[in-house]
Design a protein around this motif. Structure first.
Motif, PDB file in Angstrom:
ATOM      1  N   ARG A 121       0.595  -1.213  -0.007  1.00 41.49           N
ATOM      2  CA  ARG A 121       0.080   0.017  -0.064  1.00 41.49           C
ATOM      3  C   ARG A 121       0.835   1.353   0.153  1.00 41.49           C
ATOM      4  O   ARG A 121       1.940   1.128   0.314  1.00 41.49           O
ATOM      5  CB  ARG A 121      -0.845   0.191   0.995  1.00 41.49           C
ATOM      6  N   GLU A 162      -4.827   6.609   1.980  1.00 42.93           N
ATOM      7  CA  GLU A 162      -4.198   5.494   1.148  1.00 42.93           C
ATOM      8  C   GLU A 162      -4.470   6.080  -0.372  1.00 42.93           C
ATOM      9  O   GLU A 162      -5.333   6.406  -0.664  1.00 42.93           O
ATOM     10  CB  GLU A 162      -4.691   4.178   1.118  1.00 42.93           C
ATOM     11  N   THR A 164      -3.812   4.791  -4.491  1.00 41.94           N
ATOM     12  CA  THR A 164      -3.775   4.007  -5.597  1.00 41.94           C
ATOM     13  C   THR A 164      -2.349   3.602  -5.897  1.00 41.94           C
ATOM     14  O   THR A 164      -1.595   4.508  -6.294  1.00 41.94           O
ATOM     15  CB  THR A 164      -4.801   3.891  -6.557  1.00 41.94           C
ATOM     16  N   GLY A 166      -2.482   1.006  -8.455  1.00 43.15           N
ATOM     17  CA  GLY A 166      -2.464   0.378  -9.668  1.00 43.15           C
ATOM     18  C   GLY A 166      -2.001  -0.994  -9.593  1.00 43.15           C
ATOM     19  O   GLY A 166      -2.208  -1.578  -8.662  1.00 43.15           O
ATOM     20  N   ARG A 169       0.614  -2.483  -6.856  1.00 43.27           N
ATOM     21  CA  ARG A 169       0.118  -2.878  -5.567  1.00 43.27           C
ATOM     22  C   ARG A 169       0.296  -4.792  -5.274  1.00 43.27           C
ATOM     23  O   ARG A 169       0.801  -5.023  -4.182  1.00 43.27           O
ATOM     24  CB  ARG A 169      -1.459  -2.918  -5.315  1.00 43.27           C
ATOM     25  N   LEU A 182       0.077   6.694 -13.521  1.00 42.52           N
ATOM     26  CA  LEU A 182       0.072   7.040 -12.401  1.00 42.52           C
ATOM     27  C   LEU A 182       0.586   8.471 -12.160  1.00 42.52           C
ATOM     28  O   LEU A 182       1.749   8.599 -12.593  1.00 42.52           O
ATOM     29  CB  LEU A 182       0.803   5.980 -11.514  1.00 42.52           C
ATOM     30  N   THR A 220      -6.771  10.163  -6.746  1.00 45.41           N
ATOM     31  CA  THR A 220      -5.948   8.821  -6.427  1.00 45.41           C
ATOM     32  C   THR A 220      -6.402   8.239  -5.067  1.00 45.41           C
ATOM     33  O   THR A 220      -5.605   7.256  -4.818  1.00 45.41           O
ATOM     34  CB  THR A 220      -4.365   8.988  -6.595  1.00 45.41           C
ATOM     35  N   ARG A 222      -7.634   5.884  -2.069  1.00 48.97           N
ATOM     36  CA  ARG A 222      -8.369   4.747  -2.158  1.00 48.97           C
ATOM     37  C   ARG A 222      -8.978   4.496  -0.984  1.00 48.97           C
ATOM     38  O   ARG A 222      -8.735   4.397   0.207  1.00 48.97           O
ATOM     39  CB  ARG A 222      -7.412   3.677  -2.346  1.00 48.97           C
ATOM     40  N   ARG A 223     -10.496   4.277  -1.018  1.00 47.56           N
ATOM     41  CA  ARG A 223     -11.225   4.090  -0.168  1.00 47.56           C
ATOM     42  C   ARG A 223     -11.655   5.237   1.029  1.00 47.56           C
ATOM     43  O   ARG A 223     -12.808   5.501   1.143  1.00 47.56           O
ATOM     44  CB  ARG A 223     -10.970   2.820   0.741  1.00 47.56           C
ATOM     45  N   ASP A 240     -17.815   6.357  -4.159  1.00 51.68           N
ATOM     46  CA  ASP A 240     -17.301   5.530  -5.162  1.00 51.68           C
ATOM     47  C   ASP A 240     -17.255   6.562  -6.649  1.00 51.68           C
ATOM     48  O   ASP A 240     -17.827   7.568  -6.546  1.00 51.68           O
ATOM     49  CB  ASP A 240     -17.673   4.031  -5.320  1.00 51.68           C
ATOM     50  N   ARG A 241     -16.674   5.805  -7.552  1.00 51.32           N
ATOM     51  CA  ARG A 241     -16.515   6.788  -8.742  1.00 51.32           C
ATOM     52  C   ARG A 241     -18.153   6.979  -9.410  1.00 51.32           C
ATOM     53  O   ARG A 241     -18.144   8.185  -9.770  1.00 51.32           O
ATOM     54  CB  ARG A 241     -15.909   5.893  -9.848  1.00 51.32           C
TER      55      ARG A 241
END
Length: 261
Positions: A121, A162, A164, A166, A169, A182, A220, A222-223, A240-241
């Motif tokens: 991560r 966190e 991303t 891609g 990870r 990225l 970017t 994440r979560r 979410d997106r």
């Protein structure tokens, strides 16, 4: 007029204001001729949940009284040093993310839920320190590690997110063409850090950047964003997106236009 308390993360400061979160985000990001334009990340703070004596709020209403013309007071700095450590997690009632053109997205706190994934991560820390690191620890384990007082390097409380990675990870040598897209500087160095993390499991973190830049990579994330200490971890989940595109399109377009560092 209501006096709001905000905990800014960039830079760290406790600020009183007569502005609502949306108004404060617009002011703090765009401001006026006196300050540079830039993104803002700040929490709404519940004054009633602050420990007694943590901050001197005795005259905060008087200091934030409206201007003679009735315009609310934009900002009054109450503290600029070691602020987060004196604000318990339960006092943080919302997180506001403001783009550099003044659009604000508000995230509400929820208990942390692990994703169950065992992988590398990348974390962007915001406060009280702000390096970018890769780690083989999930957010809860990362929080426990960095707030462990038995460690020679630790902090009392940490705010971070966190980012991303891609396909990196799971494979630092991934040849997926999307890796080069990225929005991080020096992908080669990032790969090296991930390789070192994979080959040296005794060391749970590796610094990628010693200090973050002013630009926040909202797109970017994440979560969630997180605030944690030795007592636990609070998450501020990102939509979410699909929800971003349906319900927060103006903010999302602005966040996507930012050039990452």
């Amino acid at each position: 007029m209501t006096t709001h308390l905000y905990l800014s993360l960039i830079p760290e400061a406790l600020i009183a204001s007569g502005l609502t979160p949306e108004e404060f985000g617009l002011y703090y990001a765009i401001g006026n001729a006196k300050r540079a334009r830039g993104q803002a990340v700040f929490f709404s703070v519940d004054r009633g949940a602050l420990p007694p004596g943590a901050f001197d709020l005795s005259d905060v209403e008087a200091r934030t009284s409206p201007h003679p013309d009735g315009h609310p007071k934009n900002s009054v700095y109450l503290s600029i040093y070691r602020v987060l450590e004196f604000i318990p997690r339960e006092a943080l009632t919302a997180l506001h993310l403001t783009t550099d053109d003044g659009r604000t997205l508000t995230l509400l706190p929820r208990p942390y839920e692990p994703d169950g994934e065992q992988r590398a991560r990348m974390y962007q820390e915001f406060c009280p320190v702000n390096p970018r690191v890769v780690s083989n620890l999930d957010p809860a384990a990362f929080t426990a590690f960095i707030t462990d007082t038995s460690q020679p390097v630790h902090v009392p409380r940490i705010a971070f997110t966190e980012l991303t990675l891609g396909t990196l990870r799971g494979d630092p040598d991934s040849a997926d063409p999307d890796v080069e897209d990225l929005p991080y500087p020096n992908i080669g160095h990032l790969r090296d850090c991930l390789r070192e993390l994979a080959t040296g499991p005794a060391k749970p973190t590796k610094t990628v950047l010693r200090q973050m830049t002013q630009e926040v990579l909202f797109r970017t994330v994440r979560r969630a964003f997180y605030v944690g200490d030795s007592t636990g971890l609070t998450a501020f989940p990102m939509p979410d997106r699909d929800a971003l595109e349906r319900e927060h399109l103006a903010w999302w377009r602005s966040a996507q236009s930012a050039f990452g560092h």
